[in-house]
Design an enzyme around this catalytic site. Structure first.
Site, PDB file in Angstrom:
ATOM      1  N   ASP A 138      43.931  44.674  57.262  1.00 25.52           N
ATOM      2  CA  ASP A 138      44.323  45.227  58.560  1.00 25.52           C
ATOM      3  C   ASP A 138      44.481  43.979  59.485  1.00 25.52           C
ATOM      4  O   ASP A 138      45.501  43.963  60.265  1.00 25.52           O
ATOM      5  CB  ASP A 138      43.472  46.116  59.263  1.00 25.52           C
ATOM      6  N   SER A 177      42.810  33.886  38.167  1.00 25.04           N
ATOM      7  CA  SER A 177      42.715  34.743  36.882  1.00 25.04           C
ATOM      8  C   SER A 177      43.697  35.731  37.071  1.00 25.04           C
ATOM      9  O   SER A 177      44.428  36.097  38.002  1.00 25.04           O
ATOM     10  CB  SER A 177      41.484  35.100  36.630  1.00 25.04           C
ATOM     11  N   ARG A 226      39.166  45.189  39.441  1.00 20.25           N
ATOM     12  CA  ARG A 226      39.997  44.273  40.129  1.00 20.25           C
ATOM     13  C   ARG A 226      41.400  44.391  40.049  1.00 20.25           C
ATOM     14  O   ARG A 226      42.069  43.677  40.559  1.00 20.25           O
ATOM     15  CB  ARG A 226      39.731  42.606  38.948  1.00 20.25           C
ATOM     16  N   HIS A 264      39.512  43.366  46.450  1.00 25.06           N
ATOM     17  CA  HIS A 264      39.692  44.465  45.647  1.00 25.06           C
ATOM     18  C   HIS A 264      38.926  45.797  46.724  1.00 25.06           C
ATOM     19  O   HIS A 264      38.818  46.971  46.395  1.00 25.06           O
ATOM     20  CB  HIS A 264      38.656  44.074  44.665  1.00 25.06           C
ATOM     21  N   TYR A 307      38.683  31.078  35.473  1.00 18.68           N
ATOM     22  CA  TYR A 307      39.157  30.171  36.790  1.00 18.68           C
ATOM     23  C   TYR A 307      39.477  28.710  36.392  1.00 18.68           C
ATOM     24  O   TYR A 307      39.901  28.008  37.598  1.00 18.68           O
ATOM     25  CB  TYR A 307      37.922  30.350  37.730  1.00 18.68           C
ATOM     26  N   ASN A 322      44.274  34.102  48.758  1.00 17.40           N
ATOM     27  CA  ASN A 322      43.551  34.497  47.817  1.00 17.40           C
ATOM     28  C   ASN A 322      42.352  34.962  48.149  1.00 17.40           C
ATOM     29  O   ASN A 322      41.182  34.273  48.310  1.00 17.40           O
ATOM     30  CB  ASN A 322      43.116  33.538  46.907  1.00 17.40           C
ATOM     31  N   HIS A 332      45.976  34.724  42.665  1.00 18.82           N
ATOM     32  CA  HIS A 332      44.882  34.706  41.973  1.00 18.82           C
ATOM     33  C   HIS A 332      44.984  33.492  40.837  1.00 18.82           C
ATOM     34  O   HIS A 332      45.732  33.874  40.059  1.00 18.82           O
ATOM     35  CB  HIS A 332      44.363  36.286  41.441  1.00 18.82           C
TER      36      HIS A 332
HETATM   37  C1  DQA Z   1      40.084  35.636  41.741  1.00 17.43           C
HETATM   38  C2  DQA Z   1      39.787  37.088  41.229  1.00 17.43           C
HETATM   39  C3  DQA Z   1      38.820  37.942  42.052  1.00 17.43           C
HETATM   40  O1  DQA Z   1      38.987  39.249  41.047  1.00 17.43           O
HETATM   41  C4  DQA Z   1      37.353  37.289  41.936  1.00 17.43           C
HETATM   42  O2  DQA Z   1      36.556  37.894  42.645  1.00 17.43           O
HETATM   43  C5  DQA Z   1      37.528  35.918  42.554  1.00 17.43           C
HETATM   44  C6  DQA Z   1      38.437  35.022  42.151  1.00 17.43           C
HETATM   45  C7  DQA Z   1      40.910  34.845  41.255  1.00 17.43           C
HETATM   46  O3  DQA Z   1      41.364  33.891  41.865  1.00 17.43           O
HETATM   47  O4  DQA Z   1      41.209  34.816  40.013  1.00 17.43           O
HETATM   48  O5  DQA Z   1      36.483  35.400  42.967  1.00 17.43           O
HETATM   49  O6  DQA Z   1      40.667  35.970  43.286  1.00 17.43           O
END
Ligand code: DQA
Length: 143
Positions: free
Chosen positions: A86, A101, A110, A79, A22, A73, A99
């Protein structure tokens, strides 16, 4: 052009989470970068973060009348939180999914995103720059 940037659950503890996934920025530092990019692009941006899914859903609803684009985000909610799907699905303004990551190359669970079918663009695995890409995309594709 007005844009809402909605960050979800656990993104308030950025800076304490695994930096190899991150990055090292805190949420305040990330938002400050986003506001800087917004100024450069002459966009009016509001960043919000919540750990409360109901509040996040409400902010999605707020977007119906107040902004011209949304960057989401939803973090882990991405997930499984169909309520967020909705809440966004009737928006007629563009939605961009970000995201930090690369969720497509991490755990199997994920790889599923409940919002991907709604979004105009998706930037994953670019760290904070993904938000810049999202703002640029929205600016380029504004009417
Ligand atoms: C995330 C990716 C998600 O899988 C994870 O639960 C996060 C951050 C990302 O910004 O990489 O909390 O959304």
């Amino acid at each position: 052009m007005r844009i809402s940037v909605l960050n979800g659950v656990n993104l308030n503890i950025l800076g304490r989470r695994d930096p190899s996934l991150y990055g090292g920025l805190s949420i305040a530092e990330l938002e400050s970068r986003i506001y800087g990019w917004a100024r450069e692009l002459e966009l009016t941006v509001q960043c919000r973060q919540s750990n409360d899914e109901g509040e996040y859903v409400k902010w999605c609803h707020d977007a119906y009348d107040t902004v011209d684009g949304v960057v989401v985000n939803p973090a882990a909610w991405t997930h499984y939180a169909w309520a967020i799907h909705d809440a966004l699905e009737s928006l007629t303004i563009p939605i961009v999914e970000v995201h930090l990551s690369n969720v497509d190359e991490r755990d199997e669970w994920r790889r599923k995103s409940v919002v991907t079918d709604l979004v105009a663009a998706r930037f994953v695995g670019h760290g904070p720059d993904g938000y810049k890409m999202a703002l640029e995309y929205l600016k380029e594709h504004s009417k």
